[in-house]
Motif scaffolding. Sequence first.
Motif, PDB file in Angstrom:
ATOM      1  N   ARG A 166      15.632  -4.277   0.225  1.00 15.65           N
ATOM      2  CA  ARG A 166      13.716  -3.902   0.448  1.00 15.65           C
ATOM      3  C   ARG A 166      13.579  -3.096   0.238  1.00 15.65           C
ATOM      4  O   ARG A 166      14.158  -1.716  -0.112  1.00 15.65           O
ATOM      5  CB  ARG A 166      13.832  -3.620   2.207  1.00 15.65           C
ATOM      6  CG  ARG A 166      12.093  -3.548   2.874  1.00 15.65           C
ATOM      7  CD  ARG A 166      12.191  -3.708   4.410  1.00 15.65           C
ATOM      8  NE  ARG A 166      11.442  -2.714   5.271  1.00 15.65           N
ATOM      9  CZ  ARG A 166      11.346  -2.075   5.498  1.00 15.65           C
ATOM     10  NH1 ARG A 166      12.755  -1.125   6.292  1.00 15.65           N
ATOM     11  NH2 ARG A 166       9.919  -1.375   6.090  1.00 15.65           N
ATOM     12  N   ARG A 177      10.376  -7.082  -0.575  1.00 11.80           N
ATOM     13  CA  ARG A 177      11.811  -7.719   0.441  1.00 11.80           C
ATOM     14  C   ARG A 177      12.461  -8.892  -1.027  1.00 11.80           C
ATOM     15  O   ARG A 177      11.491  -9.818  -1.255  1.00 11.80           O
ATOM     16  CB  ARG A 177      11.820  -7.805   1.758  1.00 11.80           C
ATOM     17  CG  ARG A 177      10.442  -8.802   2.567  1.00 11.80           C
ATOM     18  CD  ARG A 177      11.189  -9.171   4.293  1.00 11.80           C
ATOM     19  NE  ARG A 177       9.601  -9.752   4.162  1.00 11.80           N
ATOM     20  CZ  ARG A 177       8.567  -8.741   4.782  1.00 11.80           C
ATOM     21  NH1 ARG A 177       8.247  -8.481   4.923  1.00 11.80           N
ATOM     22  NH2 ARG A 177       7.805 -10.342   4.606  1.00 11.80           N
ATOM     23  N   ALA A 208      10.845   0.497   0.914  1.00  8.12           N
ATOM     24  CA  ALA A 208       9.741   0.342   2.003  1.00  8.12           C
ATOM     25  C   ALA A 208       8.762   1.245   1.209  1.00  8.12           C
ATOM     26  O   ALA A 208       9.402   2.578  -0.330  1.00  8.12           O
ATOM     27  CB  ALA A 208      10.517   1.008   2.678  1.00  8.12           C
ATOM     28  N   ASN A 209       7.081   1.443   1.424  1.00 11.81           N
ATOM     29  CA  ASN A 209       6.600   1.942   1.119  1.00 11.81           C
ATOM     30  C   ASN A 209       6.893   2.912   0.033  1.00 11.81           C
ATOM     31  O   ASN A 209       7.405   3.299  -1.398  1.00 11.81           O
ATOM     32  CB  ASN A 209       6.906   3.291   1.535  1.00 11.81           C
ATOM     33  CG  ASN A 209       6.078   5.054   1.172  1.00 11.81           C
ATOM     34  OD1 ASN A 209       4.519   4.276   0.813  1.00 11.81           O
ATOM     35  ND2 ASN A 209       5.868   5.648   1.844  1.00 11.81           N
ATOM     36  N   ASP A 213       5.128  -2.532   1.104  1.00  5.83           N
ATOM     37  CA  ASP A 213       6.768  -2.882   1.628  1.00  5.83           C
ATOM     38  C   ASP A 213       6.805  -4.268   0.345  1.00  5.83           C
ATOM     39  O   ASP A 213       6.118  -5.117   1.271  1.00  5.83           O
ATOM     40  CB  ASP A 213       6.817  -3.116   2.644  1.00  5.83           C
ATOM     41  CG  ASP A 213       7.569  -1.775   3.513  1.00  5.83           C
ATOM     42  OD1 ASP A 213       7.026  -0.777   2.733  1.00  5.83           O
ATOM     43  OD2 ASP A 213       7.657  -1.821   4.960  1.00  5.83           O
ATOM     44  N   GLN A 245       8.684   6.487  -0.589  1.00  6.73           N
ATOM     45  CA  GLN A 245       9.538   5.712  -1.281  1.00  6.73           C
ATOM     46  C   GLN A 245      11.007   5.663  -1.462  1.00  6.73           C
ATOM     47  O   GLN A 245      11.669   6.329  -0.729  1.00  6.73           O
ATOM     48  CB  GLN A 245       9.303   5.334  -2.151  1.00  6.73           C
ATOM     49  CG  GLN A 245       9.500   3.903  -3.263  1.00  6.73           C
ATOM     50  CD  GLN A 245       9.556   3.591  -4.769  1.00  6.73           C
ATOM     51  OE1 GLN A 245      11.205   4.077  -5.548  1.00  6.73           O
ATOM     52  NE2 GLN A 245       8.573   3.207  -5.306  1.00  6.73           N
TER      53      GLN A 245
END
Length: 617
Positions: free
Chosen positions: A586, A572, A588-589, A570, A606
Amino acid sequence: MIRKPSFGPAASALLGLFSLSPAQAADEPLSLDATVVTAARSAQTLRDSLAAVSLIERDDIERSQAQSVPELLRQVPGVSIANNGGHGKSTSVYLRGTESDHVLVLIDGVRVGSVTTGTAAWQDLPVEMIERIEVVRGPRSSLYGSEAIGGVIQIFTRKGGDGAPKPFFSAGYGTHDAYTGSAGVSGGNAHGWYSLALSSEDTDGINVKSPGTSGYENDADGYRNHSAALRAGWRFDNGLELEGTFLRAKSHNDYDQVNRRGTAGFSANADGEQNVVSGRARFSPLAFWQVTLQAGRNEDKSDTYQDGSFYSRFDSRRDSASWQNDLTLAEGHVLTLGVDYQREEVNGSTDYDEDSRENNGAFVQYLGEYGRHDWQVSLRRDNNEQFGQHETGNIAYGYALTDALRATVSYGSAFKAPTFNELYYPFYGIPDLEEETSHSVEVGLAGTHDWGHWSLNAYRTKVDDLIVYDSSIEGPANIDEARIRGLELVVGSRTFGWDWSANYSLLEPENSGSGDNDGNELPRRASQMFNLELDRRLGDFAVGATLHAEGRRYDDVTNDNELSGYATVDLRGEYRITPEWRLQARVANLLNADYETALGYNQPGQAVYFTVRYQAL
């Protein structure tokens, strides 16, 4: 980002290791004065605690940009998560390899969770309402009674402070039409404090199951949650302190399901409700004597629908009360005496042969220190209406080898009463199930240095009469014994301006009883877990990354269905527009890892999220 945890039964030096927050400057002194209350049922600093405690604070929650409580918890050493299809779906938390119902969950001091399943609805707990989370790893039945075999996780709702009313606000949008929002106000004065907060989230979700799996439907399974929390208190001139808390979370969940007839049930959905209310009074009759009285109620409600019609209702309620006395005998020496009362009750569309039970408990604890030595000793007796009396105990000892190096050792016993489903659910429950009991040993060594911190902890837990699902009888059964061995390694530092921390957990959760499954691994626990956190602030900008990796696991007690290991990354970022306003983003994945933590249930690929936050100063 996890902040200020302690690993192993640790105190001074070990706890000091984790006081360095990634947001702190390199020359900032380590803070050892953060207060925790869960490990000893009374306030103590991280410096003084002998328990294995991880502390997640509000700043950590916002910096991590986590969307849920399970996302926060999976960064804690020894925690493994099994999720049935993404955000908002049923989630199990395994702590140090024990069962998902071996984790005692408290919200503002009130025991929560379904009395039918024995687990908390982690997916429905609103992350925007949380002030901090304390995770205590290792047995704590000697202070709390049933369930605390793997440990205790306590969640504290937002609490106001001194000063004029300070509003806060957040709004976000992300992949799968994920909308989030929160608003509230907090404040107080020299005597009182208050916080009122509302939050909401709505997402189309993903298809929780893959084609060819039982119960599959070709649709996205959405989730919606609306929550409210209120916390207020007043401290009188004579020292009497009164506080009340309230939390309500109402959810709607779509999912793919197989009904009791073994056929697919289409258009399955559920409406859930979590209610937690408590009142607490604290006062000191004498200078050395503090009394705490608390009473609370937790309600866990769920109405399910299938094939276009009502399917089932489960309403569980738990009432609890406690009377605790903390006696300061001398500096560094505290004796605690207390009693607990609990009543559990289940109602709904399913008839149980027994639908209520009571438990009474009494406990004593002694915290002491002398020179480089300190210790924690606790004993408890529970009288359960169904299972009679149980005695449990804990003892922990720490020795500071040097000012920077500390060794610890501890032993604890615990027990778990079977749930109402395991005992009485029609055509499933077994009324003569035995309660589960456990014994744990742990040793630790840790150091803090100019360059950073490290800790190494090893533990062994033996669970007798472990309750597992037995496919031969299509119901629960006791197995003779399960043995869990584990190792936790933690290290953190600042390198080239980057604050980083990493932890590695190695687990061997083994069915060591007699029978065909002797030697098999217990299901749904990852055998290895690794977390790496990186953060850096560059003026008004902040960037960070998280790597989370888990080894393979099995989905069943027979170890026929293996789930592969996986890793997610991840990213951010944050821009502080003004001291009050922030923009966050962010991913994620990032690498779109394809994995499962429960057989047949997909996990999100994702995803991108954007959030704007305001906090009055």
